[in-house]
Enzyme design. Structure first.
Site: not given
Ligand code: PRP
Ligand code: URA
Length: 209
Positions: A104, A108, A200, A203
């Site tokens: 994400r 944005t 997150d 993380d």
């Molecule tokens: C997080 C999560 C989803 C997304 C959800 O991933 O694991 O994939 O955000 O958010 P959304 O419904 O608003 O799209 P992130 O993009 O943080 O990547 P990561 O798993 O690599 O930390």
């Molecule tokens: N992605 C995450 O990991 N946590 C949230 O709360 C939203 C998006």
């Protein structure tokens, strides 16, 4: 019309509470994500097709039902979905595993694809799509868009925590898929994080805070 399951099982609710707790460390967080995935998967996989197999019991020859993993692909959305894979493979160990990489944009909040690799004959498989967080829904919608472009007809999406906004967006974009949520939370905050959520997920699974 989507099939939507929001779990109320006490074991799932208890483990989600432990996940949310900011004193839960990386090791326990990983274990909990896997355990919750298995508990949710038990329900999500209840309509798995069975085939009959000839076997010999100590008493006689018979035919009995077995699950074939050949019809399933487990597909985590990277990174956080990776944490759920072992929990599902505990149920269907012969399933193939694909990957869809999305992150994400921090400004944005829209998803960007950076990787995709799917098992062969993906169009013939039911895809168990994994991501612990359904926030705006952007990532889940993009992942299902991608799968459908590859010819996939059957998707079961599993998220541990969902926001109402994300659930609505996914249902609107893909009313034909099944959606399984461990818990439906209250809302998104101004940074599009789920409230109360767990922070997150990627993380916390990988210890990259
Ligand atoms: C997080 C999560 C989803 C997304 C959800 O991933 O694991 O994939 O955000 O958010 P959304 O419904 O608003 O799209 P992130 O993009 O943080 O990547 P990561 O798993 O690599 O930390
Ligand atoms: N992605 C995450 O990991 N946590 C949230 O709360 C939203 C998006």
């Amino acid at each position: 019309m989507s099939k939507i399951v929001v779990f109320d099982h006490p074991l799932i609710q208890h483990k989600i509470t432990l996940l949310r707790d900011c004193t839960t460390g990386t090791r326990d967080f990983r274990i909990l994500i896997e355990e919750i995935a298995t508990l949710m998967g038990y329900e999500a996989l209840r309509d798995l097709p069975l085939e009959m197999k000839e076997i010999k019991t100590p008493i006689e020859n018979t035919t009995a039902p077995v699950i074939t993993g050949k019809t399933i692909a487990v597909v985590p959305i990277l990174r956080a979905g990776l944490g759920m894979v072992k929990g599902i493979l505990a149920l269907v160990p012969t399933a193939k595993v694909g990957h869809i990489g999305l992150y994400r944009d921090p400004e944005t909040h829209t998803p960007h694809e950076y990787y995709a690799k799917l098992p062969e004959n993906i169009e013939e498989r039911t895809v168990i799509l994994l991501d612990p967080m359904l926030a705006t829904g952007g990532s889940a919608v993009a992942a299902v868009d991608y799968l459908k472009k590859q010819g996939v007809k059957s998707v079961k999406f599993m998220s541990i925590i969902a926001a109402p906004e994300g659930l609505a967006a996914l249902i609107q974009a893909h009313p034909d898929i099944e959606i399984y949520c461990g818990h439906l939370d209250e809302k998104l905050n101004e940074n599009k994080y789920i409230v109360p959520g767990l922070g997150d997920a990627g993380d916390r699974i990988f210890g990259t805070m």
